[in-house]
Design an enzyme around this catalytic site. Structure first.
Site, PDB file in Angstrom:
ATOM      1  N   ASP A   1      -9.836 -11.799  -0.691  1.00 59.18           N
ATOM      2  CA  ASP A   1      -9.023 -11.081   0.289  1.00 59.18           C
ATOM      3  C   ASP A   1      -9.911 -10.114   1.058  1.00 59.18           C
ATOM      4  O   ASP A   1     -10.494  -9.200   0.479  1.00 59.18           O
ATOM      5  CB  ASP A   1      -7.904 -10.324  -0.430  1.00 59.18           C
ATOM      6  CG  ASP A   1      -6.950  -9.617   0.534  1.00 59.18           C
ATOM      7  OD1 ASP A   1      -7.176  -9.667   1.749  1.00 59.18           O
ATOM      8  OD2 ASP A   1      -5.978  -9.011   0.046  1.00 59.18           O
TER       9      ASP A   1
ATOM     10  N   MET B   1       0.845  -1.198   0.000  1.00 61.57           N
ATOM     11  CA  MET B   1       0.000   0.000   0.000  1.00 61.57           C
ATOM     12  C   MET B   1       0.879   1.247   0.000  1.00 61.57           C
ATOM     13  O   MET B   1       1.907   1.290   0.683  1.00 61.57           O
ATOM     14  CB  MET B   1      -0.909   0.019   1.230  1.00 61.57           C
ATOM     15  CG  MET B   1      -1.749  -1.224   1.422  1.00 61.57           C
ATOM     16  SD  MET B   1      -2.776  -1.090   2.901  1.00 61.57           S
ATOM     17  CE  MET B   1      -3.365  -2.789   3.052  1.00 61.57           C
TER      18      MET B   1
ATOM     19  N   HIS C   1       0.271  -8.293  -3.774  1.00 62.16           N
ATOM     20  CA  HIS C   1      -0.938  -7.538  -4.136  1.00 62.16           C
ATOM     21  C   HIS C   1      -0.596  -6.053  -4.107  1.00 62.16           C
ATOM     22  O   HIS C   1      -0.376  -5.473  -3.036  1.00 62.16           O
ATOM     23  CB  HIS C   1      -2.046  -7.886  -3.140  1.00 62.16           C
ATOM     24  CG  HIS C   1      -3.292  -7.085  -3.288  1.00 62.16           C
ATOM     25  ND1 HIS C   1      -4.271  -7.058  -2.310  1.00 62.16           N
ATOM     26  CD2 HIS C   1      -3.750  -6.274  -4.280  1.00 62.16           C
ATOM     27  CE1 HIS C   1      -5.254  -6.277  -2.695  1.00 62.16           C
ATOM     28  NE2 HIS C   1      -4.956  -5.782  -3.892  1.00 62.16           N
TER      29      HIS C   1
ATOM     30  N   MET D   1      -1.550  -2.522  -4.142  1.00 65.16           N
ATOM     31  CA  MET D   1      -2.588  -1.510  -3.924  1.00 65.16           C
ATOM     32  C   MET D   1      -1.922  -0.147  -3.998  1.00 65.16           C
ATOM     33  O   MET D   1      -1.830   0.587  -3.012  1.00 65.16           O
ATOM     34  CB  MET D   1      -3.262  -1.726  -2.564  1.00 65.16           C
ATOM     35  CG  MET D   1      -4.170  -2.928  -2.514  1.00 65.16           C
ATOM     36  SD  MET D   1      -4.850  -3.229  -0.867  1.00 65.16           S
ATOM     37  CE  MET D   1      -3.572  -4.302  -0.190  1.00 65.16           C
TER      38      MET D   1
END
Length: 218
Positions: free
Chosen positions: A174, A36, A65, A67
């Site tokens: 998720d 993130m 992942h 983001m």
């Protein structure tokens, strides 16, 4: 095969190596890394340096992942750091097919993520090409949120499309995954399950991993 991917977002980073060992002992299949940037989502986590450290700690596949804004600018760094799977958000990528192809060219499996308010119809033109589709069952940015049940409809539809067209993608979930709902999510057609606080938030991380793994293996 059903895949359990503990998210280190909820792990104790003061002893990350031990935390990863605990989930390995419990039968975890992948290690999930939530990246993130404080822009695409309202939180900041970590970058390629931590993924590289995770890669040195474990032999399990690393599921990254992203983001973040402009993920195309960072894909190569994360793959070089050890990412085996890289998922990017449909909402952020301008040329999704090109991005998926780039991830594959760099040697990783390519996945696309959609937020709770994004319909799966936005993915129609890449379903035959992606390796994984990640359904966000919470609004991204923070761990420990409540599971959004509309995600089950998306999973069922993706599973139907996969069977009807002989697609090969993994369906991953998720957000808010726990012992109370993981069986329902699995029955809907989900293949891979990201779990953070429901594993690392427990006193016995290994036992929590075993419990979730056993449920999806039934």
């Amino acid at each position: 095969m059903k895949i359990l991917a503990p998210s280190i977002l909820s792990a104790d980073f003061s002893n990350l190596s031990q935390q990863i060992r605990y989930v390995e002992m419990g039968g975890a299949d992948w290690i999930h890394c939530d990246i993130m940037d404080g822009k695409f989502v309202p939180n900041i986590t970590f970058g390629p340096i931590v993924v590289e450290a995770v890669n040195r700690i474990t032999n399990l596949p690393i599921d990254v992942h992203l983001m973040i804004e402009d993920p195309d600018n960072y894909i190569e760094q994360f793959i070089n750091a050890g990412a085996d799977y890289v998922t990017v958000h449909q909402e952020e990528v301008k040329h999704l097919n090109r991005t998926m192809a780039r991830i594959k060219e760099l040697g990783a499996k390519a996945g696309v993520v959609i937020n709770p308010a994004t319909p799966i119809s936005t993915l129609t033109e890449v379903l035959d090409f992606v390796d994984m589709i990640l359904i966000m069952s919470v609004n991204p940015g923070f761990g420990g949120q409540k599971f959004l049940r509309n995600s089950l409809t998306k999973i069922k539809k993706l599973d139907e499309l996969k069977k009807e067209n002989d697609y090969n993608y993994i369906i991953e979930i998720d957000g808010g995954v726990s012992v109370d709902n993981i069986k329902t999510i699995s029955d809907a057609g989900c293949n891979a399950f990201v779990a953070g606080s429901s594993i690392f938030g427990k006193d016995n991380v290994t036992a929590a991993t075993v419990e979730l793994k056993n449920i999806i293996s039934e």
